[in-house]
Write a protein that holds these residues in place. Sequence first.
Motif, short mmCIF file in Angstrom:
data_model
loop_
_atom_site.label_atom_id
_atom_site.label_comp_id
_atom_site.label_asym_id
_atom_site.label_seq_id
_atom_site.Cartn_x
_atom_site.Cartn_y
_atom_site.Cartn_z
N GLN A 55 43.43 38.94 38.34
CA GLN A 55 42.14 38.62 38.94
C GLN A 55 42.27 38.14 40.37
O GLN A 55 41.47 38.49 41.24
CB GLN A 55 41.40 37.56 38.11
N SER A 56 43.31 37.33 40.63
CA SER A 56 43.52 36.85 42.00
C SER A 56 43.88 38.01 42.94
O SER A 56 43.53 38.00 44.12
CB SER A 56 44.62 35.79 42.03
N ASN A 114 40.58 39.86 43.54
CA ASN A 114 39.66 39.06 44.36
C ASN A 114 39.95 39.16 45.84
O ASN A 114 39.07 38.93 46.67
CB ASN A 114 39.72 37.59 43.92
#
Length: 208
Positions: free
Chosen positions: A95-96, A99
């Motif tokens: 997810q990072s 993002n």
Amino acid sequence: MKVDLKWCDLKKIGDTKFVNSMYMWTFAVPLLVKAFEYVEDEKLIFQIFQQQLPISTSLPFSWSMFYFSALFLALGNLIYLLKCPKIIKEHPTYQSYVNEGKKLKQLGPYCDDISFNWGKLAEEIEHKNEKIKLAKRSIKTIGSVVNEPEIDVEDPIHYFWPMHEFGDVKFPFYRRTCTTFFIVGFTLFGIVALQNLWAVVSFLIAKT
């Protein structure tokens, strides 16, 4: 028992403010010791509320222990900063990575950092996708349905996690050395904390 932490575990330790602050003490304690060398008396006498308070200018054992605790923790953190794979250090989760707006091609530098076999993984993903396509074409002729969707070979998620897991156990010598330094550092700090706790308890008992 052999302790062998992975880089994701070491990251949780190395990124803490406590460990990062230890660099300061590796410089501060020797400076204090050097300053005390210019004090001729072994004790300094301070007058506080008409009471004499002697302060020893020699290095207490607990300070020596604290210095080595800070040194081992700082060395462990230095190994983490230098040898931890970039994909682990910069992106603990997929997810990072997403993002930050990164796509498939941004995995290239992370792949080179750990010498990951990108070509082999790409072939495996392509081969699996071809099997799904072939199964769908074959079953359509007999009126059945294949629920498994085709693989988007351009989706970085298929490459991120295999690369992440590969990097997590990369450089075993440095991982074990980093782990050892952290264990020694925290053990010494624990001894200092127990010494200080005992000193306080002893003082309170003596006052009662």
